[in-house]
Write an enzyme that holds these catalytic residues in place. Structure first.
Site, mmCIF file in Angstrom:
data_model
loop_
_atom_site.group_PDB
_atom_site.id
_atom_site.type_symbol
_atom_site.label_atom_id
_atom_site.label_comp_id
_atom_site.label_asym_id
_atom_site.label_seq_id
_atom_site.Cartn_x
_atom_site.Cartn_y
_atom_site.Cartn_z
ATOM 1 N N THR A 341 -39.029 172.478 -51.651
ATOM 2 C CA THR A 341 -39.855 172.960 -50.546
ATOM 3 C C THR A 341 -39.096 172.766 -49.240
ATOM 4 O O THR A 341 -38.402 171.756 -49.062
ATOM 5 C CB THR A 341 -41.209 172.232 -50.509
ATOM 6 O OG1 THR A 341 -42.000 172.733 -49.421
ATOM 7 C CG2 THR A 341 -41.044 170.727 -50.331
ATOM 8 N N HIS A 393 -42.705 157.624 -60.576
ATOM 9 C CA HIS A 393 -42.062 156.371 -60.977
ATOM 10 C C HIS A 393 -42.397 155.966 -62.414
ATOM 11 O O HIS A 393 -41.795 155.025 -62.965
ATOM 12 C CB HIS A 393 -42.500 155.258 -60.019
ATOM 13 C CG HIS A 393 -41.489 154.160 -59.878
ATOM 14 N ND1 HIS A 393 -40.343 154.068 -60.661
ATOM 15 C CD2 HIS A 393 -41.434 153.085 -59.039
ATOM 16 C CE1 HIS A 393 -39.655 153.007 -60.309
ATOM 17 N NE2 HIS A 393 -40.286 152.380 -59.331
#
Length: 422
Positions: A341, A393
Site C-alpha cells: 500500500t 507475529h
C-alpha cells in the site's frame, strides 16, 4: 415486448447485491450495452448494461434494496418494429384535450373557461425526490408538494428543499417567562446531520479491518530507503520505457519486484494460517491497494514473479482505472498472498498498515522527502522514503520481519540487484 433485467453472476461466493444508483429513470429510452444501474457488492461496484434497445419500463428494485443473483430488477420494453415506439412512450405524443366548460361551483372556474385534461393513457406522477432531498425533508417536515423541483426530469434536489425551508414562515414566538432564563449561546449558521447507510464495500472493509485487529498478533517494523538510484533510473530510462511499452515507469513495479525477491527468501511472509496449519504459498500474487470512489480496494497482480516491470505497471494502471470507472471484476480483487500500500501518494510520511487477512504481511510505502542523512561521514541531502512492514507475529518472528524489510531497502537502494537477483 418486455424483457427482464436480471442480476448476473458477479463473482464467486457473491449471492446478492445492493442496488446502487439507477442511471436511467422509468420511461427513458435505452440502447443495448448502455449502463442502466449500479450493482454494489462487498468487493466492487459494477454497472449493469441493457441487453436490448428500447425503453426502461418498471423498476422493481429501488436504490438501496437487496437483490439476489438471478433476480429481476426491472422490466425493459423493446422496440418491435422500425420507427415504432413502445406503448409506454406513445402517450407522450398525445395532444392536450380541451374539455367542455364545467358547471360553475362555489370557488370553481369562471363561466366559459376551459379545463385541460391530461393526455389519454398518460399518468401524472409526483416529482422524483433524490435521497439527499428526502433526508432534508424529514428534518424540515416539508412534503414534495411544498417544494418546487429544479433538477433534471423534474427531480427534487436537496437545494430545492433547503430553499423551500428558508421560505417557510418562521415558528410562532414562545411566551416570555416571568423569571428570565440564563442566557445560552446559540449556534449560528446551518447545523444538520446527514445519515447515510454504509455501502456493502465500506461494510466489508470495516469488517475485515476490525477482524485483522482482533484476530491477529499484529506488529509493525520500520526502516527507510534512499530513493535516489530508482529516481535516476526513472529519469534516464522513463521516456524510452514509456515509448516502448506504452506505460509509465512508476515506483510500484520496483517495489513489487523487490517484494517478490524478499518473499522468496523469507517464505514466512508469503503464508497464511489455516486452523493449526501454516500454508506456505509457492506463488506470488501481490495485492496493490488502490483508492476508489467508495473506499480502498486491493487489486491482484497474479504470478508477479513471472512478469516484467512493464507488464506489472500496465496491469496496475489498467485495474486502477477500472476501479475508478466501476468496471473492475470481483475476481480481480480476490486472493493475494502479500499486499503493498502506498500512502505516499496522499502525502503520508509514516503509518502502520493493517494486515489484509488472511495474509500475514503488508508493506507500506510513504512520501519521498529530501532530508539530511549521513553518507561516508558527511551530511548530505537525499530523497528518503519511510518504509513500514506490518506482520502477524503468530507465524512471523521479529527476525524474519526485520530481515525482510532490510532486504526491501537493499534492493530499492541498489535496483541493479533486482535484475541480477542478488
Amino acid at each position: 415486448m418486455a424483457t427482464e433485467l436480471k442480476v448476473p453472476a458477479v463473482g464467486e461466493s457473491i449471492v446478492e447485491v445492493e442496488i446502487g444508483q439507477w442511471l436511467k429513470k422509468e420511461g427513458d429510452p435505452i440502447k443495448r450495452d448502455e449502463a442502466l444501474v449500479e450493482l454494489v457488492t462487498d468487493k466492487a461496484t459494477l454497472e449493469l448494461p441493457s441487453p436490448v434497445d428500447g425503453v426502461l419500463g418498471k423498476i422493481l428494485k429501488k436504490a438501496g434494496e437487496i437483490a439476489a443473483v438471478g433476480e429481476t430488477v426491472a422490466m425493459l420494453e423493446t422496440v418491435v418494429g422500425k420507427g415504432e415506439a413502445p406503448a409506454s412512450a406513445q402517450s407522450s405524443s398525445q395532444a392536450t384535450v380541451t374539455q367542455p366548460p364545467a358547471p360553475q361551483a362555489s370557488g370553481g372556474a369562471e363561466p366559459g373557461s376551459q379545463v385541460k385534461a391530461p393526455a389519454a393513457g398518460k399518468v401524472v406522477a409526483e416529482p422524483r425526490t433524490m435521497p439527499a432531498a428526502e433526508r432534508v425533508m424529514a428534518q424540515t417536515g416539508l412534503t414534495p408538494a411544498q417544494v418546487e423541483p429544479s433538477g433534471p426530469g423534474g427531480r427534487i434536489l436537496k437545494e430545492d428543499v433547503q430553499r423551500a425551508a428558508q421560505a417557510a414562515p418562521a415558528p410562532a414566538p414562545q411566551p416570555v417567562h416571568s423569571t428570565p432564563a440564563p442566557a445560552i449561546a446559540q449556534p449560528t449558521g446551518e447545523r444538520r446531520d446527514d445519515v447515510v447507510p454504509m455501502t456493502p464495500i465500506r461494510r466489508r472493509i470495516a469488517e475485515r479491518l476490525l477482524a485483522a485487529k482482533q484476530n491477529t498478533a499484529m506488529l509493525t517494523t520500520f526502516n527507510e530507503a534512499d530513493m535516489g538510484a530508482v529516481m535516476e533510473l526513472r529519469k534516464e530510462y522513463g521516456e524510452a520505457f514509456q515509448k516502448k511499452y506504452g506505460v509509465k515507469l512508476g515506483f510500484m513495479s520496483f517495489f513489487v519486484k523487490a517484494a517478490v525477491q524478499a518473499l522468496q527468501e523469507i517464505p514466512q511472509l508469503n503464508a497464511e494460517i489455516q486452523g493449526t496449519n501454516i500454508v506456505y504459498h509457492r506463488y506470488y500474487d501481490i495485492g496493490i491497494a488502490v483508492g476508489g470512489g467508495e473506499g480502498l480496494v486491493v487489486v491482484i497482480v497474479r504470478d508477479a514473479d513471472k512478469k516484467s516491470m512493464a507488464q506489472i505497471e500496465a496491469e496496475i494502471a489498467d485495474m486502477a482505472e477500472r476501479v475508478k470507472t466501476k468496471r473492475i471484476k470481483p475476481e480481480e480483487l480476490m486472493g493475494g498472498t502479500f499486499t503493498i500500500t502506498n500512502g505516499g501518494i496522499y502525502g503520508s510520511l509514516n503509518s502502520t498498515p493493517i494486515l489484509n487477512s488472511p495474509q500475514v504481511g503488508i508493506l507500506g510505502m510513504h512520501a519521498i522527502v529530501e532530508r539530511p542523512v549521513v553518507r561516508g561521514g558527511q551530511i548530505v541531502i537525499r530523497p528518503m522514503m519511510n518504509l513500514a512492514m506490518s506482520y502477524d507475529h503468530r507465524i512471523v518472528d521479529g527476525r524474519e520481519a526485520v530481515t525482510f524489510l532490510k532486504r526491501i531497502k537493499e534492493l530499492i537502494e541498489n535496483p541493479v540487484r533486482l535484475a541480477l537477483e542478488v
